[in-house]
Design an enzyme around this catalytic site. Structure first.
Site, PDB file in Angstrom:
ATOM      1  N   SER A   1     -24.674   3.900  14.895  1.00 28.50           N
ATOM      2  CA  SER A   1     -23.458   4.082  15.316  1.00 28.50           C
ATOM      3  C   SER A   1     -23.134   5.446  16.129  1.00 28.50           C
ATOM      4  O   SER A   1     -23.675   6.394  15.753  1.00 28.50           O
ATOM      5  CB  SER A   1     -22.482   3.986  14.548  1.00 28.50           C
ATOM      6  OG  SER A   1     -22.747   4.772  13.517  1.00 28.50           O
TER       7      SER A   1
ATOM      8  N   HIS B   1     -21.490  14.730   8.131  1.00 28.97           N
ATOM      9  CA  HIS B   1     -20.273  14.349   7.417  1.00 28.97           C
ATOM     10  C   HIS B   1     -19.429  15.928   8.063  1.00 28.97           C
ATOM     11  O   HIS B   1     -18.306  15.955   7.808  1.00 28.97           O
ATOM     12  CB  HIS B   1     -20.247  14.516   5.810  1.00 28.97           C
ATOM     13  CG  HIS B   1     -20.655  13.212   5.376  1.00 28.97           C
ATOM     14  ND1 HIS B   1     -21.821  12.970   5.185  1.00 28.97           N
ATOM     15  CD2 HIS B   1     -19.824  12.120   5.302  1.00 28.97           C
ATOM     16  CE1 HIS B   1     -21.741  11.732   4.680  1.00 28.97           C
ATOM     17  NE2 HIS B   1     -20.560  11.239   4.882  1.00 28.97           N
TER      18      HIS B   1
ATOM     19  N   CYS C   1     -29.271   5.867   2.398  1.00 31.16           N
ATOM     20  CA  CYS C   1     -28.713   7.102   2.401  1.00 31.16           C
ATOM     21  C   CYS C   1     -27.631   7.205   1.122  1.00 31.16           C
ATOM     22  O   CYS C   1     -27.483   6.187   0.746  1.00 31.16           O
ATOM     23  CB  CYS C   1     -27.562   7.206   3.537  1.00 31.16           C
ATOM     24  SG  CYS C   1     -26.426   5.901   4.049  1.00 31.16           S
TER      25      CYS C   1
ATOM     26  N   ARG D   1       0.844  -1.194  -0.021  1.00 36.17           N
ATOM     27  CA  ARG D   1      -0.068  -0.036  -0.002  1.00 36.17           C
ATOM     28  C   ARG D   1       0.659   1.374  -0.036  1.00 36.17           C
ATOM     29  O   ARG D   1       0.549   2.210   0.690  1.00 36.17           O
ATOM     30  CB  ARG D   1      -1.143  -0.117   1.167  1.00 36.17           C
ATOM     31  CG  ARG D   1      -2.040  -0.765   1.031  1.00 36.17           C
ATOM     32  CD  ARG D   1      -3.360  -0.774   1.935  1.00 36.17           C
ATOM     33  NE  ARG D   1      -2.771  -1.371   3.165  1.00 36.17           N
ATOM     34  CZ  ARG D   1      -3.533  -1.093   4.369  1.00 36.17           C
ATOM     35  NH1 ARG D   1      -4.441  -0.038   4.458  1.00 36.17           N
ATOM     36  NH2 ARG D   1      -2.842  -1.495   5.557  1.00 36.17           N
ATOM     37  N   GLU D   2       1.844   1.200  -0.866  1.00 40.19           N
ATOM     38  CA  GLU D   2       2.991   2.275  -0.691  1.00 40.19           C
ATOM     39  C   GLU D   2       2.041   3.648  -1.371  1.00 40.19           C
ATOM     40  O   GLU D   2       2.414   4.676  -0.678  1.00 40.19           O
ATOM     41  CB  GLU D   2       4.041   1.769  -1.773  1.00 40.19           C
ATOM     42  CG  GLU D   2       4.929   1.016  -1.626  1.00 40.19           C
ATOM     43  CD  GLU D   2       4.483  -0.460  -1.938  1.00 40.19           C
ATOM     44  OE1 GLU D   2       3.434  -0.806  -2.132  1.00 40.19           O
ATOM     45  OE2 GLU D   2       5.310  -1.308  -2.112  1.00 40.19           O
TER      46      GLU D   2
ATOM     47  N   HIS E   1     -33.041   1.859   6.935  1.00 41.13           N
ATOM     48  CA  HIS E   1     -32.253   3.033   6.761  1.00 41.13           C
ATOM     49  C   HIS E   1     -31.423   3.000   5.196  1.00 41.13           C
ATOM     50  O   HIS E   1     -31.077   2.140   4.961  1.00 41.13           O
ATOM     51  CB  HIS E   1     -31.004   3.201   7.847  1.00 41.13           C
ATOM     52  CG  HIS E   1     -30.180   4.213   7.557  1.00 41.13           C
ATOM     53  ND1 HIS E   1     -30.481   5.616   7.436  1.00 41.13           N
ATOM     54  CD2 HIS E   1     -28.941   4.333   7.184  1.00 41.13           C
ATOM     55  CE1 HIS E   1     -29.296   6.468   7.132  1.00 41.13           C
ATOM     56  NE2 HIS E   1     -28.464   5.599   7.073  1.00 41.13           N
TER      57      HIS E   1
ATOM     58  N   GLU F   1     -31.283   9.446   4.427  1.00 37.66           N
ATOM     59  CA  GLU F   1     -30.516  10.768   4.455  1.00 37.66           C
ATOM     60  C   GLU F   1     -31.268  11.739   3.604  1.00 37.66           C
ATOM     61  O   GLU F   1     -31.770  11.546   2.356  1.00 37.66           O
ATOM     62  CB  GLU F   1     -29.083  10.376   3.503  1.00 37.66           C
ATOM     63  CG  GLU F   1     -28.128  11.619   3.427  1.00 37.66           C
ATOM     64  CD  GLU F   1     -28.389  11.690   1.793  1.00 37.66           C
ATOM     65  OE1 GLU F   1     -28.045  13.005   1.600  1.00 37.66           O
ATOM     66  OE2 GLU F   1     -28.772  11.052   1.289  1.00 37.66           O
TER      67      GLU F   1
HETATM   68  N1  GLN Z   1     -26.456   1.754  11.244  1.00 38.24           N
HETATM   69  C1  GLN Z   1     -25.271   2.357  10.510  1.00 38.24           C
HETATM   70  C2  GLN Z   1     -24.531   3.241  11.473  1.00 38.24           C
HETATM   71  O1  GLN Z   1     -25.324   4.064  12.118  1.00 38.24           O
HETATM   72  C3  GLN Z   1     -25.618   2.756   9.230  1.00 38.24           C
HETATM   73  C4  GLN Z   1     -24.447   3.194   8.423  1.00 38.24           C
HETATM   74  C5  GLN Z   1     -24.967   3.503   6.697  1.00 38.24           C
HETATM   75  O2  GLN Z   1     -25.891   4.024   6.642  1.00 38.24           O
HETATM   76  N2  GLN Z   1     -23.744   3.321   6.142  1.00 38.24           N
HETATM   77  O3  GLN Z   1     -23.416   3.414  11.204  1.00 38.24           O
HETATM   78 ZN    ZN Z   2     -26.647   5.934   6.350  1.00 32.94          ZN
END
Ligand code: GLN
Ligand code: ZN
Length: 753
Positions: free
Chosen positions: A431, A692, A641, A16-17, A639, A663
């Protein structure tokens, strides 16, 4: 003898240089010269590797410090004004500023947008173009790299992204205008590049035009003809090869064949059906570059089978005009299987990474009987292996009926039996911050510096703290925080049968970000519960409902290397059954709300629209199969996104989740507009802030967002949640943002706003 050809090679390096040097340069630890030398050294090494394997046609300018679309922006001087570039050669700092934004050396600029490269998990930088803008040759990278190879005695083939694909993948800035209106200003720059390359001695030049193999309208087809009509006049002695991949030409066959070029590359792995159509009208003397080795997966090919395709092609175009090649650039495969020392030998004998795929190309081109024989033996042994076949899983999958995909009652009736929540219920996506402390603990567990018990204690402490904080903030549906997970797919893959993992199987996701996708090699099953322990623990700490958190079957499939010996839909069904078992175990453990994430559902859409409905049918089916086993009283969330949802809104309804969080901050008003035209029936939480950025949204901002949702959705439908998981954030901003979010929900409930 048939020519062995390659379209592109992964630039990373075995150690991974490239990643190390580039990130080192960004942080100021590696000097510019050193970075450039690392790049040059990797190019030399990879050219030598390809030559030693026996590849006749070696690509150059497939190397990139970040991304080839970005390289093309630099090549043609498509640098947005905010980078303050003054119109000479685009320097590396401007280049990286375009890729990542910059707050260095007196510059404070945002990055260019990034999006998925066709249906891969690679992200390219999206060119930003303005109406009537001009282009000028602003980088000599293709020529420099061609000359580097030449100095080593290699007459390489420069590879460029073709002008039409470049424009079609670009984004029009400001007023909406037809990007192809820029073609005539762009072509002279391409012509200049081609003629410089020809003068430098290039005999072939490859122009990647994957968009030619997608759905195209009349004007777009005409643009291809126009572009190559112009360019073919300017290529001097060099011959042009137009490369398509990831899909078949099918209805664009006649356009492709009418291009005044000397060669055409087609993907015969994804779209073998296009061969016959192509052959009936193949222009005499044109080179057919036959992509017969899969550049999108990790399996060893059945060379005997691929040789039949080649023989059929050769009979029509002539051996002297036939090239053997991978289906696409090898960018999407790991570098070298020889680096894998820990892989089980039987599994290893079924695999091929970039280097091995080139060996396959050479074996086919040279008609190496022994290699062809061996490959067929390997494929047969894999088919028959006990390792991939699990009769119980196959029986169970075959016995699935429609009933298994239907909940006990429709949504409206289920809702009454489910958790009791205030209006505008608040939650998060799963998360919480994955701090360096959390990652260090996982590393220590792997290095055996931490016992399993100590690690579990540590995770429990993280969960405990997270539950307490969520209670203090006043969230309604809590989560355990996902501290035990390295990655939302890997975590499950590691616990499922039928998966394996590599040590060095890195594939570029974007820039210096690489992932190691799991490999699904066999029938998938779940030996034991995967998440119940943590969810149950979290739920034991609070009266509030704790949401169980799983990754859905389509997303696991989409982010793994999957088997090529059965349809994707079948593998997805097996994954769904495994997740279904986990859902039921969570329910039995007292978890009343369960979320199954499907962020990759939209990106799984086939490239050609004609194939959408077939895909969507099985994608919805497997999601329902994973979730429909629960009682009416269990609330199912999903979910999604970072994709264009408006194409799939109706599909989301068919998934029949009780609640979806989606999202919204980045794709913004677009999503809500979609709901104006279409009435979504169940509950939905369009994200109220972008995760983000470390920026903390003010309560007023969030209420404004919620009010705009209320215009297109009913009060009783709206959930309040961030855009996505919080794992990349710090604790401080997370807590501040969530407090404001809860305050906003309360204002909405009180109607005080
Ligand atoms: N449940 C995951 C988190 O909260 C969902 C992540 C994602 O949508 N990529 O990290
Ligand atoms: Zn997400």
């Amino acid at each position: 003898m048939t020519i062995a050809s390659n379209l592109g090679f992964p630039p990373l390096g075995a150690a991974r240089e490239l990643k190390r040097a580039t990130e080192g340069y960004w942080s100021g630890k590696v000097a510019l010269d050193q970075l450039l030398e690392t790049g040059a050294e990797l190019r030399r090494r990879h050219w030598a590797l390809q030559r030693d394997v026996g590849i006749d046609r070696i690509p150059v300018n497939d190397f990139s410090f970040y991304d080839r679309m970005l390289d093309t922006c630099a090549l043609v001087g498509a640098v947005p004004p905010r980078y303050g570039w003054r119109g000479k050669e685009v320097d590396l700092d401007t280049y990286f500023a375009m890729a990542r934004g910059s707050q260095r050396k007196g510059r404070d600029v945002t990055a260019m947008e990034m999006t998925k490269w066709f249906d891969t998990n690679y992200h390219y930088i999206v060119p930003e173009l303005e109406q009537g803008q001009s282009f000028q040759l602003s980088s000599h990278k293709p020529i420099v790299e061609f000359q580097e190879a030449k100095a080593l005695g290699i007459n390489a083939t420069p590879v460029l992204i073709g002008p039409v694909t470049f424009l079609l993948l670009a984004k029009a800035k400001g007023d909406v205008f037809d990007r192809l209106s820029l073609l005539d200003s762009l072509l002279p720059v391409y012509a200049e590049v081609l003629s410089e390359l020809a003068q430098a001695g290039a005999t072939w030049i490859q122009l990647d035009e994957p968009t030619l193999a997608l759905d195209r309208n009349e004007a777009e087809r005409a643009a291809f003809l126009h572009a190559y009509g112009q360019l073919s006049k300017r290529a001097g002695k060099a011959r042009l090869l137009v490369a398509t991949y990831f899909a078949g030409l099918d209805d664009t066959v006649s356009t492709a064949l009418a291009l005044p070029v000397q060669g055409l590359h087609v993907d015969l792995v994804r779209a073998p059906q296009q061969l016959d159509k192509l052959l009936t009208a193949w222009p005499k003397g044109r080179v057919l570059s036959a992509g017969v080795i899969n550049g999108r997966n990790v399996w060893r090919a059945d060379l005997a089978k691929q040789r039949e395709l080649l023989d059929r092609a050769a009979a029509k175009v002539g051996r002297e005009h036939l090239w053997v090649a991978p289906s696409c650039s090898l960018l999407h495969t790991p570098l070298d299987l020889d680096l894998e020392t820990k892989l089980d030998p039987e599994l290893k004998s079924w695999l091929a990474f970039a280097k091995q795929k080139l060996e396959e190309v050479v074996a086919l081109a040279k008609g190496d009987q022994r290699a062809i024989q061996e490959s067929s033996t390997a494929v047969k042994s894999r088919r028959a292996s006990q390792r991939i076949n699990n009769a119980a899983v196959q029986r169970r999958a075959a016995a699935v009926t429609d009933k298994d995909r239907v909940r006990g009652a429709p949504y409206a009736a289920r809702r009454k039996a489910q958790v009791d929540l205030p209006r505008y219920p608040t939650t998060t996506i799963g998360s919480f911050p994955q701090t360096s402390e959390v990652r260090a603990a996982r590393r220590k567990l792997n290095d055996k510096q931490l016992t399993a018990e100590d690690y579990e204690r540590f995770i429990e402490a993280q969960i405990g703290k997270t539950i307490r904080l969520q209670e203090e903030i006043g969230l309604d549906v809590l989560v355990h925080g996902e501290f035990e997970r390295n990655d939302m797919v890997e975590y499950f893959g590691e616990q499922l049968a039928g998966f394996t993992f590599t040590e060095h199987g890195w594939v570029q996701s974007f820039g210096t970000r690489y992932v190691k996708p799991p490999i699904i090699f066999g029938d998938v099953s779940r030996p034991s519960a995967m998440t119940v322990r943590w969810s149950r623990y979290a739920q034991s700490l609070t009266q509030q409902p704790v949401k169980g958190m799983l990754t859905g079957p389509v997303t696991i499939l989409q982010w793994s290397f999957v088997r090529d010996d059965q349809p994707r839909a079948e593998t997805a069904k097996q994954l769904a059954l495994a997740i279904r078992d986990e859902v039921l175990d969570l329910e039995a453990a007292g978890i009343r709300v369960i979320q199954i994430d499907e962020p990759a559902l939209r990106e799984g859409l086939p490239l050609r629209r004609a194939e959408w409905s077939g895909y969507l049918q099985w994608a919805v089916d497997v999601f329902r199969l994973a979730t429909a086993g629960v009682h009416n009283s269990t609330q199912i969330h999903t979910h999604m996104c970072y994709s264009e949802f408006n194409d799939v809104l109706q599909v989301i309804e068919r998934m029949d989740a009780d609640v979806i969080s989606i999202e919204n901050a980045r794709s913004g008003s677009e999503l809500l507009q979609g709901f104006e035209e279409y009435k979504y029936p169940n509950e939905i939480g369009p994200g109220v802030y972008d995760i983000h950025s470390p920026r903390v949204p003010a309560t007023a901002e969030i209420t404004t967002a919620l009010k705009s949702m209320r215009r297109v959705l009913d009060d009783a439908q709206i959930w309040v949640n961030p855009d996505c998981g919080l794992k990349t954030r710090g604790w401080e901003e997370t807590l501040a943002a969530l407090k404001n979010m809860v305050a906003a929900a309360k204002e909405m409930r009180n109607g005080s706003s």
